[in-house]
Design a protein around this motif. Structure first.
Motif, PDB file in Angstrom:
ATOM      1  N   TYR A   1       0.838  -1.203   0.000  1.00  0.00           N
ATOM      2  CA  TYR A   1       0.000   0.000   0.000  1.00  0.00           C
ATOM      3  C   TYR A   1       0.871   1.250   0.000  1.00  0.00           C
ATOM      4  CZ  TYR A   1      -2.986   3.673   1.839  1.00  0.00           C
ATOM      5  OH  TYR A   1      -3.639   4.857   2.030  1.00  0.00           O
ATOM      6  N   PHE A   2       1.892   1.262   0.825  1.00  0.00           N
ATOM      7  CA  PHE A   2       2.770   2.423   0.902  1.00  0.00           C
ATOM      8  C   PHE A   2       3.650   2.549  -0.332  1.00  0.00           C
ATOM      9  CE2 PHE A   2       2.050   1.625   5.499  1.00  0.00           C
ATOM     10  CZ  PHE A   2       1.380   2.802   5.760  1.00  0.00           C
ATOM     11  N   ALA A   3       4.010   1.440  -0.923  1.00  0.00           N
ATOM     12  CA  ALA A   3       4.847   1.486  -2.116  1.00  0.00           C
ATOM     13  C   ALA A   3       4.094   2.105  -3.288  1.00  0.00           C
ATOM     14  CB  ALA A   3       5.321   0.082  -2.471  1.00  0.00           C
ATOM     15  N   LYS A   4       2.779   1.935  -3.310  1.00  0.00           N
ATOM     16  CA  LYS A   4       1.976   2.491  -4.400  1.00  0.00           C
ATOM     17  C   LYS A   4       1.757   4.003  -4.266  1.00  0.00           C
ATOM     18  CE  LYS A   4      -0.619  -1.753  -5.189  1.00  0.00           C
ATOM     19  NZ  LYS A   4      -1.925  -2.399  -5.109  1.00  0.00           N
ATOM     20  N   LEU A   5       1.926   4.520  -3.066  1.00  0.00           N
ATOM     21  CA  LEU A   5       1.700   5.948  -2.842  1.00  0.00           C
ATOM     22  C   LEU A   5       2.890   6.768  -3.314  1.00  0.00           C
ATOM     23  CD1 LEU A   5       0.195   6.028   0.765  1.00  0.00           C
ATOM     24  CD2 LEU A   5      -1.008   6.363  -1.375  1.00  0.00           C
ATOM     25  N   SER A   6       2.590   7.847  -4.008  1.00  0.00           N
ATOM     26  CA  SER A   6       3.658   8.776  -4.366  1.00  0.00           C
ATOM     27  C   SER A   6       3.961   9.641  -3.143  1.00  0.00           C
ATOM     28  CB  SER A   6       3.239   9.651  -5.546  1.00  0.00           C
ATOM     29  OG  SER A   6       2.206  10.526  -5.157  1.00  0.00           O
TER      30      SER A   6
ATOM     31  N   ARG B   1       3.396   8.102   9.113  1.00  0.00           N
ATOM     32  CA  ARG B   1       4.579   8.856   9.561  1.00  0.00           C
ATOM     33  C   ARG B   1       5.848   8.011   9.468  1.00  0.00           C
ATOM     34  NH1 ARG B   1       5.280  13.961   9.834  1.00  0.00           N
ATOM     35  NH2 ARG B   1       6.793  13.636  11.467  1.00  0.00           N
ATOM     36  N   LYS B   2       5.749   6.711   9.778  1.00  0.00           N
ATOM     37  CA  LYS B   2       6.917   5.829   9.663  1.00  0.00           C
ATOM     38  C   LYS B   2       7.382   5.742   8.212  1.00  0.00           C
ATOM     39  CE  LYS B   2       6.030   2.917  13.654  1.00  0.00           C
ATOM     40  NZ  LYS B   2       5.623   1.585  14.121  1.00  0.00           N
TER      41      LYS B   2
ATOM     42  N   ARG C   1      11.241   7.284   3.874  1.00  0.00           N
ATOM     43  CA  ARG C   1      11.535   7.894   2.570  1.00  0.00           C
ATOM     44  C   ARG C   1      12.387   9.169   2.700  1.00  0.00           C
ATOM     45  NH1 ARG C   1       6.027   7.600  -1.067  1.00  0.00           N
ATOM     46  NH2 ARG C   1       5.572   5.401  -0.698  1.00  0.00           N
ATOM     47  N   ASN C   2      12.665   9.568   3.921  1.00  0.00           N
ATOM     48  CA  ASN C   2      13.452  10.771   4.195  1.00  0.00           C
ATOM     49  C   ASN C   2      12.849  12.027   3.541  1.00  0.00           C
ATOM     50  OD1 ASN C   2      15.392   9.405   5.722  1.00  0.00           O
ATOM     51  ND2 ASN C   2      16.490   8.806   3.874  1.00  0.00           N
ATOM     52  N   LEU C   3      11.553  12.204   3.731  1.00  0.00           N
ATOM     53  CA  LEU C   3      10.870  13.374   3.156  1.00  0.00           C
ATOM     54  C   LEU C   3      10.857  14.522   4.131  1.00  0.00           C
ATOM     55  CD1 LEU C   3       7.871  11.643   1.428  1.00  0.00           C
ATOM     56  CD2 LEU C   3       9.932  12.460   0.387  1.00  0.00           C
TER      57      LEU C   3
END
Length: 85
Positions: free
Chosen positions: A5-10, A77-78, A83-85
């Protein structure tokens, strides 16, 4: 939530979801505080025996509402930190 799920999010979608979660959590927290203040007012200005037990239902239900929101917010948040954003 699954990692797929998180991998699909930009990055933009992730930031947007984090802001949405944060806003909803703040809104529910304010509502929860108002409910507590109203119950305290009723408790001290009326005899406790005159209050119905149904008055305390929102006080018991709202933490159950906040729990999934907090879990989802923490997961997002994790991923944000990974992703170091």
């Amino acid at each position: 939530m699954k990692k797929e799920y998180f991998a699909k999010l930009s990055n933009e979608e992730l930031i947007k979801k984090i802001k949405l979660f944060k806003g909803v959590l703040i809104g529910f927290s304010v509502i929860y505080a108002v409910i507590i203040l109203v119950l305290l007012y009723l408790f001290f200005n009326k005899n406790f025996g005159q209050l119905s037990i149904a008055v305390f239902v929102p006080l018991l239900v709202l933490p159950a509402t906040l729990s999934p929101l907090l879990i989802g917010y923490n997961l997002h948040r994790k991923e944000f930190k990974l992703r170091n954003l």
